[in-house]
Design an enzyme around this catalytic site. Structure first.
Site, PDB file in Angstrom:
ATOM      1  N   ASP A 191     -14.927  -7.731  -0.210  1.00 55.62           N
ATOM      2  CA  ASP A 191     -15.153  -7.271  -1.582  1.00 55.62           C
ATOM      3  C   ASP A 191     -13.834  -7.145  -2.355  1.00 55.62           C
ATOM      4  O   ASP A 191     -12.763  -7.445  -1.815  1.00 55.62           O
ATOM      5  CB  ASP A 191     -15.924  -5.931  -1.527  1.00 55.62           C
ATOM      6  CG  ASP A 191     -17.002  -5.845  -2.591  1.00 55.62           C
ATOM      7  OD1 ASP A 191     -16.846  -6.475  -3.656  1.00 55.62           O
ATOM      8  OD2 ASP A 191     -17.989  -5.123  -2.369  1.00 55.62           O
ATOM      9  N   GLU A 224     -15.542 -11.856  -4.785  1.00 52.38           N
ATOM     10  CA  GLU A 224     -14.719 -11.418  -5.934  1.00 52.38           C
ATOM     11  C   GLU A 224     -15.524 -11.534  -7.228  1.00 52.38           C
ATOM     12  O   GLU A 224     -14.962 -11.530  -8.316  1.00 52.38           O
ATOM     13  CB  GLU A 224     -13.348 -12.094  -5.958  1.00 52.38           C
ATOM     14  CG  GLU A 224     -13.309 -13.610  -6.055  1.00 52.38           C
ATOM     15  CD  GLU A 224     -13.463 -14.115  -7.476  1.00 52.38           C
ATOM     16  OE1 GLU A 224     -14.638 -14.292  -7.866  1.00 52.38           O
ATOM     17  OE2 GLU A 224     -12.448 -14.344  -8.161  1.00 52.38           O
ATOM     18  N   TRP A 225     -16.853 -11.627  -7.105  1.00 56.41           N
ATOM     19  CA  TRP A 225     -17.813 -11.507  -8.217  1.00 56.41           C
ATOM     20  C   TRP A 225     -17.734 -12.631  -9.244  1.00 56.41           C
ATOM     21  O   TRP A 225     -18.185 -12.485 -10.380  1.00 56.41           O
ATOM     22  CB  TRP A 225     -17.674 -10.147  -8.931  1.00 56.41           C
ATOM     23  CG  TRP A 225     -17.400  -8.996  -8.023  1.00 56.41           C
ATOM     24  CD1 TRP A 225     -17.989  -8.755  -6.823  1.00 56.41           C
ATOM     25  CD2 TRP A 225     -16.465  -7.922  -8.218  1.00 56.41           C
ATOM     26  NE1 TRP A 225     -17.485  -7.609  -6.255  1.00 56.41           N
ATOM     27  CE2 TRP A 225     -16.551  -7.075  -7.093  1.00 56.41           C
ATOM     28  CE3 TRP A 225     -15.572  -7.605  -9.241  1.00 56.41           C
ATOM     29  CZ2 TRP A 225     -15.763  -5.924  -6.952  1.00 56.41           C
ATOM     30  CZ3 TRP A 225     -14.797  -6.460  -9.110  1.00 56.41           C
ATOM     31  CH2 TRP A 225     -14.896  -5.628  -7.977  1.00 56.41           C
ATOM     32  N   ASP A 246     -23.002  -8.093  -9.059  1.00 57.61           N
ATOM     33  CA  ASP A 246     -24.123  -7.722  -8.177  1.00 57.61           C
ATOM     34  C   ASP A 246     -25.499  -7.960  -8.782  1.00 57.61           C
ATOM     35  O   ASP A 246     -25.739  -7.709  -9.965  1.00 57.61           O
ATOM     36  CB  ASP A 246     -24.035  -6.239  -7.802  1.00 57.61           C
ATOM     37  CG  ASP A 246     -23.028  -5.996  -6.686  1.00 57.61           C
ATOM     38  OD1 ASP A 246     -22.254  -6.913  -6.369  1.00 57.61           O
ATOM     39  OD2 ASP A 246     -23.039  -4.880  -6.138  1.00 57.61           O
TER      40      ASP A 246
END
Ligand code: NAG
Ligand code: NAG
Length: 426
Positions: A191, A224-225, A246
């Site tokens: 994350d 890392e979105w 998310d």
């Protein structure tokens, strides 16, 4: 998981809109030019920041041979958040076997955030949380392995994980990778919370090197979105990379993650996959048809199929969806090409992608509130126009007797889809 739930990756949204313009029927001629320009600008923006890093690593850092098809399994976060313990993890492993899901390919049992003590031991090692994982992670890995499954764990490219309840691995990458390998870990989700402000392209490759030195093949999942367009560099660093922030258990969240992920379709390939986040099927926030859309889009997008519900008490409905062998086979097809939107008309979309054996997977999607007719034209989905095609309906489990020429049309319910494998007859 992450904290900045509201933060949209603005550039990918931008790209989505321009691509949409490009693909719409009857769009202005200027749209393709704009799209090219925007794609170019986004590439420059995302890659100039990578050049320093690239000086040192033009070739693949990661050569673990894993992820030749998208990973399948389960992760604790979507259902349990921080409320996890070793009993839940063991019972989930048991349930993956007893339900037959492991035989279908769901083999990773992945522990998310909150498994460790807030403080490292006096040698700087991560320590499993004594109150919830008293037997330790090695014992859990042994148990999971004894069931023929694999164990995944979670850390963060920052000082603390997103929950702030355990340490991250920034500055401890080599030590932590060694610890994970010594415990028998098979998968690491990494994350991006509480970092030092440096770029993911600086922090993530350090863990890649550490895993390569740790002496055990560990699937590396970059989380890392989608911040720094990981589709453009992720294949050198990890086996999968999140393209979105998310997901939550709602139609809007699910469908928007599918859209954001689709923009990067060209970058997926065996060994490196776009990841629109884990599945919510079975968590209760969507209708059955919406969960079928969720599972179908993840499958055709070659996304990781990581279940996010409580496997210990699956309903018949959830089982019917996640145990659909024919849909799973699309996801796990050896060609490994991500499907994409080939036509959009209002609420109607056609998603398609090639499969091995000259077959084509198609999803006819209705995003709107009314029943709609939806047509896949051979022209749009890469089948020669005169081909006679046999169509297999993957949700009805029926081969349609009528041979199709030129197109296939179906009526699709609101917030629902049809999914087919089309096979041109020789
Ligand atoms: C879930 O995501 C949707 C769309 O991204 C957002 O509108 C909604 O507020 C979120 N719901 C929760 C409970 O976070
Ligand atoms: C699901 O199963 C677990 C253990 O088998 C149980 O503790 C839990 O209460 C169940 N949940 C529901 C909603 O039935």
């Amino acid at each position: 998981m992450e904290k900045s739930k509201d933060k949209e990756p603005t550039f990918s949204v931008f790209l989505s809109a321009s691509e949409e313009g490009n693909r719409r029927i009857g769009c202005e001629m200027v749209a393709p030019l704009m799209t090219l320009l925007l794609l170019f600008l986004s590439y420059v923006t995302a890659t100039t920041s990578l050049h320093n890093h690239e000086e040192h690593s033009r070739r693949n850092l990661l050569a673990n041979g894993l992820g030749t098809t998208p990973p399948m399994g389960w992760n604790s976060w979507n259902h349990f958040n921080c409320q996890i313990d070793e009993k839940i993890i063991k019972e989930t492993a048991d349930a993956l076997v007893s339900t037959g899901l492991s035989k279908l390919g769901y083999i990773y049992v992945n522990i998310d955030d909150c498994w460790a003590e807030l403080n490292r031991d006096d040698k700087g090692n991560l320590v499993a949380k004594k109150s919830t994982f008293p037997s330790g992670i090695k014992a859990l890995a042994d148990y999971v392995h004894s069931k023929g499954l694999k164990l995944g764990i979670y850390s963060d490219a920052g000082y603390y994980t997103c929950s702030n309840k355990m340490p991250g691995s920034l500055g401890h990458e080599f030590q932590d990778a060694k610890t994970f390998a010594s415990w028998g870990i098979d998968y690491l989700k990494y994350d991006n919370c509480n970092n030092d402000g440096s770029k993911p392209t600086t922090r993530y490759p350090v863990m890649t090197r550490a895993l390569m030195k740790a002496g055990r093949p560990i699937f590396f999942s970059l989380c890392e979105w989608g911040d720094l367009h990981p589709a453009l560099w992720g294949d050198r660093v990890g086996n999968s990379w999140r393209t979105t922030n998310d997901i939550n258990d709602s139609w809007d969240s699910m469908i928007s993650r599918a859209d954001m992920n689709e923009v990067y379709a060209e970058h997926a390939r065996p060994g490196g996959w776009n990841d629109p986040d884990m599945l919510e099927v079975g968590n209760g926030g969507m209708t059955k048809n919406e969960y079928i859309v969720h599972f179908s889009l993840w499958a055709i997008s070659k996304a990781p199929l990581l279940l996010g519900c409580d496997i210990r008490n699956l309903t018949k409905e959830t089982t019917e969806i996640v145990a659909n062998k024919e849909v799973i086979a699309v996801n796990q097809d050896s060609l490994g090409v991500q499907g994409k939107k080939v036509r959009m008309e209002g609420d109607i979309e056609i998603w398609a992608g090639p499969l091995s054996g000259y077959r084509v997977a198609v999803v006819l999607l209705n995003r709107g509130p009314m029943k709609m007719s939806n047509t896949a034209n051979w022209d749009d989905i890469g089948i020669p126009p005169k081909s006679v095609v046999e169509a297999r309906d993957l949700w009805e489990h029926k081969t349609l007797l009528r041979p199709f020429v030129g197109k296939l049309t179906a009526t699709v319910e609101p917030h629902a889809c049809k999914m087919y494998v089309l096979k041109p007859k020789a």
